[in-house]
Write a protein that holds these residues in place. Sequence first.
Motif, PDB file in Angstrom:
ATOM      1  N   ARG A   1       1.592 -11.262   0.649  1.00 51.83           N
ATOM      2  CA  ARG A   1       2.506 -11.726   1.813  1.00 51.83           C
ATOM      3  C   ARG A   1       1.729 -12.218   2.877  1.00 51.83           C
ATOM      4  O   ARG A   1       0.632 -11.884   2.975  1.00 51.83           O
ATOM      5  N   TYR A   2       2.396 -13.115   3.823  1.00 50.68           N
ATOM      6  CA  TYR A   2       1.597 -13.663   4.614  1.00 50.68           C
ATOM      7  C   TYR A   2       2.530 -13.479   6.302  1.00 50.68           C
ATOM      8  O   TYR A   2       3.566 -13.036   5.865  1.00 50.68           O
TER       9      TYR A   2
ATOM     10  N   TYR B   1      -1.608 -10.884   4.463  1.00 47.41           N
ATOM     11  CA  TYR B   1      -1.569  -9.558   4.823  1.00 47.41           C
ATOM     12  C   TYR B   1      -1.708  -9.040   3.533  1.00 47.41           C
ATOM     13  O   TYR B   1      -0.926  -8.929   2.824  1.00 47.41           O
TER      14      TYR B   1
ATOM     15  N   ASN C   1       1.800 -11.414  -5.692  1.00 52.52           N
ATOM     16  CA  ASN C   1       2.740 -11.363  -4.675  1.00 52.52           C
ATOM     17  C   ASN C   1       2.145 -11.066  -3.273  1.00 52.52           C
ATOM     18  O   ASN C   1       2.725 -10.341  -2.545  1.00 52.52           O
TER      19      ASN C   1
ATOM     20  N   ARG D   1       4.154 -19.474   2.807  1.00 54.69           N
ATOM     21  CA  ARG D   1       2.705 -19.057   2.893  1.00 54.69           C
ATOM     22  C   ARG D   1       2.030 -19.880   4.067  1.00 54.69           C
ATOM     23  O   ARG D   1       2.502 -20.870   4.577  1.00 54.69           O
TER      24      ARG D   1
ATOM     25  N   ASP E   1      -1.548  -4.949  -3.483  1.00 51.70           N
ATOM     26  CA  ASP E   1      -2.334  -5.934  -3.893  1.00 51.70           C
ATOM     27  C   ASP E   1      -3.737  -5.609  -4.192  1.00 51.70           C
ATOM     28  O   ASP E   1      -4.513  -6.629  -4.732  1.00 51.70           O
TER      29      ASP E   1
ATOM     30  N   LYS F   1       8.633  -9.167  10.777  1.00 52.47           N
ATOM     31  CA  LYS F   1       8.564  -9.448   9.329  1.00 52.47           C
ATOM     32  C   LYS F   1       7.667 -10.442   8.820  1.00 52.47           C
ATOM     33  O   LYS F   1       6.908 -11.217   9.611  1.00 52.47           O
ATOM     34  N   TYR F   2       7.749 -10.357   7.406  1.00 53.77           N
ATOM     35  CA  TYR F   2       6.447 -11.320   6.977  1.00 53.77           C
ATOM     36  C   TYR F   2       7.031 -12.492   6.826  1.00 53.77           C
ATOM     37  O   TYR F   2       8.157 -13.136   7.215  1.00 53.77           O
TER      38      TYR F   2
ATOM     39  N   ARG G   1      -1.570  -5.421   1.252  1.00 49.88           N
ATOM     40  CA  ARG G   1      -1.140  -4.349   1.019  1.00 49.88           C
ATOM     41  C   ARG G   1      -1.944  -3.430  -0.065  1.00 49.88           C
ATOM     42  O   ARG G   1      -2.661  -4.155  -0.982  1.00 49.88           O
TER      43      ARG G   1
ATOM     44  N   ARG H   1       8.358 -16.419   5.888  1.00 49.49           N
ATOM     45  CA  ARG H   1       8.959 -16.772   4.626  1.00 49.49           C
ATOM     46  C   ARG H   1       8.313 -17.681   3.819  1.00 49.49           C
ATOM     47  O   ARG H   1       8.823 -17.696   2.641  1.00 49.49           O
TER      48      ARG H   1
END
Length: 458
Positions: free
Chosen positions: A112-113, A95, A110, A90, A100, A85-86, A97, A88
């Motif tokens: 994700r890391y 990552y 928004n 930074r 983005d 999973k991503y 998407r 929680r």
Amino acid sequence: MKSIISENEKTPPPNLSPFTQWPLTASGERLQNPTSLAGKGGRGVRCECEFKLYKYFPEKSIYSIRHLGDLVTVKGGKRLPKGDKYARSRTQYPYLRVRDFAFGSIDETNLRYLTKETHSKISQYTISHEDIYISIAGSIGIAGIVPQHLCGANLTENAAKLAIKDKNKLDASYLVYYLNTLGQHEIRKQIKATSQPKLALFRIEKLKIPLPSLQQQRRIVAILDKADRIRRKREEAIKLTEKLLRSQFLEMFGNPLTNPYGWELEKIGNLGKVITGNTPPRINSENYGDYIEWIKSDNITTPYHFVTEAAQKLSYQGKQIGRVVPSGSILVTCIAGSASSIGRAALTDREVTFNQQINAIVPKKGINPYFLYSQFFVAQHLVQAQSTNSMKGLVNKSKFSNIIFINPPQDKQQEFGNWFLKFHAWLNKLYQDARLSEQMFNSLVQRVFSGTLNKPCS
């Protein structure tokens, strides 16, 4: 603009969506309502309404035509490993998407890391600031460059990176401009028609691109950058109008929720006639035709303040079954797939019908429609507060009718209505200027990529 109170003459606002990106849907079609890139701009920002202006085939360019595979190495991204999973919070492993991808760059709103452990599993699938990304699934064909501080970010499996083989032959910004404009024609030809269309990596290599000298490429980029800055200024001005409308209403009347000026309060149902739309039976094709517009929620868009032109219309027979409202009514989205869409409103400047996702209010005598609409604009949250918590947001007619609005004296409403007419006339001028700059940009794009920039227009 002519007042909808005193005249029935049809004066629709310009039906355009300036400065919006041009991704393809999964079916290979243009998005009907692409996401606004208000105030952002960037290489590849396009206006959906102008795509039809492009009648371009690479063979018409005076420049040599090359396959993209001759100029770049195409590599795919990677999905998260099963079970991962991503992060929680930074981390140093962003990552990227498809959602983005925007503005010819990355929208970090928004982002994700990944954790260090997840990153280590897919560390070979990264992108640098010298590469170009292009979306290959979902919204196909969005291209851009990753900013330097995101160099080394992991890339989604729904995108590919294009690594330039020889930087003395191809400029990255030139390629981004081409892919996001005229190259969209080439991209569409390479999308395989399946239930879940995708732009295969080997098909990206087949894309054709006009290839002038590196010096000419950089000249083209400089020209388009300058033209794009003009478009961004137009868009920024349009976005500021929303703040202006909101501030003018709040200055004159205060927040409808707190009612600091102590205006009379009234239920929406007492401010006019509330009507819920419907769908004439589709089993009878004679209900549909070209007699009157049938408005859906996607015709209720905040930037215009008036309903946009409906793609589908009813016949005269269908009108007798449908729900009809006159010019000067307000349509409000009350059923939607997301809570943020509930409560969006728009005025009508012509007689229309509408579907069951919409509640309409026909203001009674003495209620200024511009004032009433603007209260919906400012206090959308009051409608949203009545929505159910189901998968789809829903505000039924009863709840809608019982929402409490402020009801200032008629002379105050009329004063605001007069201001609104001037405001909207100015907004229309901004849209006209935006359309003109967009058309000029489109013409410029075709000429720079065909090599006819210095030739007079025919």
